[in-house]
Design a protein around this motif. Sequence first.
Motif, PDB file in Angstrom:
ATOM      1  N   SER A   1       0.722  -1.077   0.028  1.00 24.39           N
ATOM      2  CA  SER A   1      -0.088   0.170  -0.004  1.00 24.39           C
ATOM      3  C   SER A   1       0.849   1.198  -0.014  1.00 24.39           C
ATOM      4  N   GLU A   2       1.872   1.064   0.646  1.00 27.33           N
ATOM      5  CA  GLU A   2       2.939   2.376   0.778  1.00 27.33           C
ATOM      6  C   GLU A   2       3.641   2.811  -0.700  1.00 27.33           C
ATOM      7  N   MET A   3       3.425   1.766  -1.593  1.00 26.37           N
ATOM      8  CA  MET A   3       4.072   1.966  -2.873  1.00 26.37           C
ATOM      9  C   MET A   3       3.034   2.605  -3.884  1.00 26.37           C
ATOM     10  N   SER A   4       1.678   2.690  -3.450  1.00 32.29           N
ATOM     11  CA  SER A   4       0.608   3.455  -4.390  1.00 32.29           C
ATOM     12  C   SER A   4       0.783   4.734  -4.323  1.00 32.29           C
ATOM     13  N   TRP A   5       0.180   5.198  -5.588  1.00 30.18           N
ATOM     14  CA  TRP A   5       0.375   6.629  -5.776  1.00 30.18           C
ATOM     15  C   TRP A   5      -0.258   7.450  -4.642  1.00 30.18           C
ATOM     16  N   SER A   6      -1.275   7.149  -4.254  1.00 31.50           N
ATOM     17  CA  SER A   6      -1.741   7.951  -2.988  1.00 31.50           C
ATOM     18  C   SER A   6      -2.383   7.114  -1.976  1.00 31.50           C
ATOM     19  N   PRO A   7      -1.513   6.586  -0.979  1.00 28.14           N
ATOM     20  CA  PRO A   7      -1.739   5.752  -0.095  1.00 28.14           C
ATOM     21  C   PRO A   7      -3.158   5.946   0.841  1.00 28.14           C
ATOM     22  N   ASP A   8      -3.368   7.414   1.148  1.00 28.34           N
ATOM     23  CA  ASP A   8      -4.361   7.634   1.856  1.00 28.34           C
ATOM     24  C   ASP A   8      -5.464   8.572   1.184  1.00 28.34           C
ATOM     25  N   ALA A   9      -6.566   7.989   0.692  1.00 27.18           N
ATOM     26  CA  ALA A   9      -7.377   8.558   0.043  1.00 27.18           C
ATOM     27  C   ALA A   9      -8.047   9.960   0.615  1.00 27.18           C
ATOM     28  N   LEU A  10      -8.555   9.997   1.792  1.00 25.48           N
ATOM     29  CA  LEU A  10      -8.796  11.041   2.619  1.00 25.48           C
ATOM     30  C   LEU A  10      -7.706  12.079   2.772  1.00 25.48           C
ATOM     31  N   GLU A  11      -6.390  11.898   3.060  1.00 24.19           N
ATOM     32  CA  GLU A  11      -5.768  12.844   3.040  1.00 24.19           C
ATOM     33  C   GLU A  11      -5.231  13.349   1.873  1.00 24.19           C
ATOM     34  N   SER A  12      -5.261  12.728   0.673  1.00 24.91           N
ATOM     35  CA  SER A  12      -5.021  13.411  -0.676  1.00 24.91           C
ATOM     36  C   SER A  12      -6.231  14.225  -0.765  1.00 24.91           C
ATOM     37  N   THR A  13      -7.464  14.068  -0.663  1.00 25.86           N
ATOM     38  CA  THR A  13      -8.661  14.902  -0.910  1.00 25.86           C
ATOM     39  C   THR A  13      -8.321  16.050  -0.014  1.00 25.86           C
ATOM     40  N   LEU A  14      -8.055  16.081   1.146  1.00 23.16           N
ATOM     41  CA  LEU A  14      -8.032  17.335   2.062  1.00 23.16           C
ATOM     42  C   LEU A  14      -6.645  18.035   1.602  1.00 23.16           C
ATOM     43  N   ASP A  15      -5.594  17.390   1.384  1.00 21.46           N
ATOM     44  CA  ASP A  15      -4.358  18.065   0.786  1.00 21.46           C
ATOM     45  C   ASP A  15      -4.739  18.858  -0.506  1.00 21.46           C
ATOM     46  N   GLY A  16      -5.557  18.339  -1.289  1.00 28.31           N
ATOM     47  CA  GLY A  16      -5.881  19.050  -2.565  1.00 28.31           C
ATOM     48  C   GLY A  16      -6.867  20.249  -2.528  1.00 28.31           C
ATOM     49  N   HIS A  17      -7.527  19.960  -1.460  1.00 23.80           N
ATOM     50  CA  HIS A  17      -8.569  21.099  -1.166  1.00 23.80           C
ATOM     51  C   HIS A  17      -7.875  22.161  -0.543  1.00 23.80           C
ATOM     52  N   ILE A  18      -7.068  21.989   0.560  1.00 26.24           N
ATOM     53  CA  ILE A  18      -6.556  23.102   1.207  1.00 26.24           C
ATOM     54  C   ILE A  18      -5.310  23.807   0.283  1.00 26.24           C
ATOM     55  N   TYR A  19      -4.714  23.053  -0.543  1.00 28.21           N
ATOM     56  CA  TYR A  19      -3.877  23.919  -1.428  1.00 28.21           C
ATOM     57  C   TYR A  19      -4.424  24.527  -2.630  1.00 28.21           C
ATOM     58  N   PHE A  20      -5.538  23.973  -2.963  1.00 24.61           N
ATOM     59  CA  PHE A  20      -6.298  24.558  -3.977  1.00 24.61           C
ATOM     60  C   PHE A  20      -6.715  26.019  -3.288  1.00 24.61           C
ATOM     61  N   ALA A  21      -7.175  25.709  -1.993  1.00 23.38           N
ATOM     62  CA  ALA A  21      -7.703  27.080  -1.264  1.00 23.38           C
ATOM     63  C   ALA A  21      -6.728  28.219  -1.299  1.00 23.38           C
ATOM     64  N   LYS A  22      -5.659  27.514  -0.852  1.00 23.09           N
ATOM     65  CA  LYS A  22      -4.291  28.603  -0.353  1.00 23.09           C
ATOM     66  C   LYS A  22      -3.381  28.941  -1.533  1.00 23.09           C
ATOM     67  N   GLU A  23      -3.485  28.475  -2.484  1.00 20.46           N
ATOM     68  CA  GLU A  23      -2.322  28.706  -3.676  1.00 20.46           C
ATOM     69  C   GLU A  23      -3.092  28.659  -5.031  1.00 20.46           C
ATOM     70  N   ALA A  24      -2.366  29.208  -6.008  1.00 18.90           N
ATOM     71  CA  ALA A  24      -2.942  29.849  -7.242  1.00 18.90           C
ATOM     72  C   ALA A  24      -2.928  28.437  -8.368  1.00 18.90           C
ATOM     73  N   SER A  25      -2.463  27.497  -7.864  1.00 19.46           N
ATOM     74  CA  SER A  25      -2.407  26.218  -8.805  1.00 19.46           C
ATOM     75  C   SER A  25      -3.127  25.082  -8.185  1.00 19.46           C
ATOM     76  N   SER A  26      -3.569  24.139  -9.131  1.00 19.57           N
ATOM     77  CA  SER A  26      -4.226  23.181  -8.605  1.00 19.57           C
ATOM     78  C   SER A  26      -4.152  22.123  -9.547  1.00 19.57           C
ATOM     79  N   GLY A  27      -4.662  20.717  -9.452  1.00 16.00           N
ATOM     80  CA  GLY A  27      -4.677  19.814 -10.300  1.00 16.00           C
ATOM     81  C   GLY A  27      -3.391  18.849 -10.285  1.00 16.00           C
ATOM     82  N   GLY A  28      -3.430  18.579 -11.501  1.00 17.88           N
ATOM     83  CA  GLY A  28      -2.279  17.402 -11.724  1.00 17.88           C
ATOM     84  C   GLY A  28      -2.285  15.875 -11.259  1.00 17.88           C
ATOM     85  N   GLY A  29      -2.057  15.102 -11.974  1.00 15.37           N
ATOM     86  CA  GLY A  29      -2.335  13.790 -11.759  1.00 15.37           C
ATOM     87  C   GLY A  29      -3.338  12.985 -12.130  1.00 15.37           C
TER      88      GLY A  29
END
Lengths: 296, 70, 438
Positions: free
Chosen positions: B32-60
């Motif tokens: 599991s630690e070799m998957s592209w995003s091992p923790d689905a909820l963490e990835s979701t929240l990461d994307g949400h926070i960085y999207f809200a605080k930075e001018a870039s988003s997306g990728g992958g």
Amino acid sequence: MSARLRSFGFKAMGGPCNVHLWLREEDELTKIEKELTDEVRRLEAKFSRFQPSSLLSQINRGELNEVSLDAETVGLFNYVDQCFDLSGHMFDPTIGSLHRVWDFKIPNLPDPRDLERALQHIGWKKVNWDGRTVNLTHNVQIDLGGIVKEFAVDRLCTLLKEKGLIGLVNLSGDIAVSQAPEDKPAWKVAIQHPRKAGAIAEVDLAAGAIAGSGDYERFIEIDGVRYCHLLRPDTGYPAPNGFCAVSVIAENCLLAGTVSTVAMLKGELGHAWLEEMQLPYVAFDQALQAYSSIEV
Amino acid sequence: MRLKWLFVVLCVVGVSGCVTVSPWQRGNLAKSEMSWSPDALESTLDGHIYFAKEASSGGGAAAGGGCGCN
Amino acid sequence: MSKKLTLLAKSALAIPGMIATAQAAGPAGSEASYRYTYYTEDDSPEARDDSGGAQDRYKIQVHQFHILTPVTDKFAVNVEASYESMSGASPVYSYIADGQEDVYTHFNGASRERRYDVSANGRYYGSTSDAGAGVYASMERDYFALNGSLDGSIQINDQMTTLSGGVSAGHDWLNPNSGVVSDSGDVLMVNDLSSEELEQLAADAPARHAAKGKTKWQLSVFEGVGQIIDMNTVVQGSVSFTYKTGYLSDPYRDCVGSDAPLADNVPCDIRPSTRAAGTLSLGVRRYLPTLNAAVHGDYRLFVDNWDVMSHTLDLDYYQNWAPNWNFFVNNDVNFQLVPGVRYYQQSQAYFYEIPDLNTTTGSAYSADTTRYYSSDPRLSHYGAISLKTRLKIDFRQFSLNGSVERYAANPAYGFNFDDDTPGLPAYWRFTTGLDFRF
């Protein structure tokens, strides 16, 4: 279309290999035959001690000392290491030098001085296995003949399982089945009579593997005493007063093969070893008296 | 068009020069630690926070849905 | 089984290739997860807050739920939902005040806001391919977003190479609040105002007035390729393209409120009505067998037609530890510690500018602000560094999770030593949660 039992065979690892499997599509046979043959050839090329280009030959020449080995080799060496410890050092893949002083074609015992010299190149500990790398010392040579054939049977059986196929793999008498045949509850497997052609017993195999060792494969007889090719790493001689044949059933062929080999090497203690391992077995002593934990 | 070109280069670089790793040798890759995003909820929240605080988003992956945070 | 046999059988099965691996790649079991996150931004820098004192910035509490369950051996459903409640002040405009040299930021304290979102997707797994479809909705009092997506992947080249692709489309509805509170204490929405109130709003808060009933569209595509390099290494590259059109300005950015004569010339927030962005992402995962650890490296290049270009680099190290003691072995106890670092750097949007209200300069801004203008710090040239540590403890079919992140954004981190951007955030994030497999 219902499945039909199909077979193919080839020579591999110094003996005949037969695969029997139930197939629905006729044209699948060639593809599977190629895939299975390729896998055996791959293992032969990798672990043969006769092919100079094999990984094992490179290891034996010391070219790979202190180099991280691949996961498959690491797995096999870890298994060997475990067997060496659990068998009281009876199971040792470094006894190759003994086969140069024993000649099973002429009825002569080896020169004790030659034997003494050969014993100095024996000992799994001299390989310095650390779970990842080896560092061969004392001109020690590794011979995986005792496990690669069994591992190959397991590999072929695994390939069948991955394809969801029902089949039986038989490599020189070491056998594994992927699951019970379509028309019967189990495969019937015959156990070779240790002293004459034909079967001495039959066992049912619905899953898992069966492997055996016997003193009838290669031996010499001197003054009525039989010396077989299963040599002990401590004495350099075959175990006295041991079984003449042992077959063990286990979840995989590797396990069955090593447990039966160790039972042969343990001599008088072979029976206790089999009881201790608690695997189904059939064994015969020199008087052909049967010892068995299962109905045969 | 430049991005398309990059994609083609990636494909070529990716495919050449690799020895086949058999399915039974992929035990480590399947961890599991070799998957592209091992923790689905963490990835979701990461994307949400960085999207809200930075001018870039997306990728992958194709861009996810928005929110009133940006 | 005897102890010797157990040991022997275990090391036999540990040899790669001894066990058949399932051909269908779908998930074997169900999993349910919950996460609680507390997010808190540092107070605004007192000296640069034009209110004269530090203000509490954003605090957010997030509850996340996730369930993944196979319906058949080839089809699985994945649902995620979250609930956020937030409060605190956010920057609404920045400027260089009359008679000053430093940049000041004006903050507006929002009342307690809530956000709900839910996403659901179904995925079909073939032997060497998979395909999924999903929907997403996010609801706030003043914002509603819908999104739909399709994606798929196929394995070729002896399953050494994975090609993937996807498309998504979204539509957002803006309904900003008016900043006016009714007698009963409710925050009034722009759409609910009378025509007189609207006229007043157009004068007081033109950005919110302008956003009344506005919408935006988004369309996005991506293509990716993953490649197995060896038994321990896999790499991935992908490109994506996203096009947005509609009302892309921020309705909560206010106009500069100042007595300086030039303040009246400064608009609120006017962004272009289209935005096209492309990304190039590269990733590598490498397993380190001797350490029982894995290293993750990810890079993303982002380029858009607002002249924003950004680089994101993520490095994570996954260290596993499974103690070989009876209690731990019998209960499948594993520990995983994951320290990570993220570096982000972006250039500024071409219409970003801090208005200089010093009368001596003669003009508050140099850009053509009649078309586009924003003083949003998120569009400035800056960098951000984030340090993160996660701990996961498996116990039987449970996993307990915890993580801490420290994030700080600063122009200097982006090698911008000329500008001063007081509205950039620094925050702490604490997450804890539980996974359950069944």
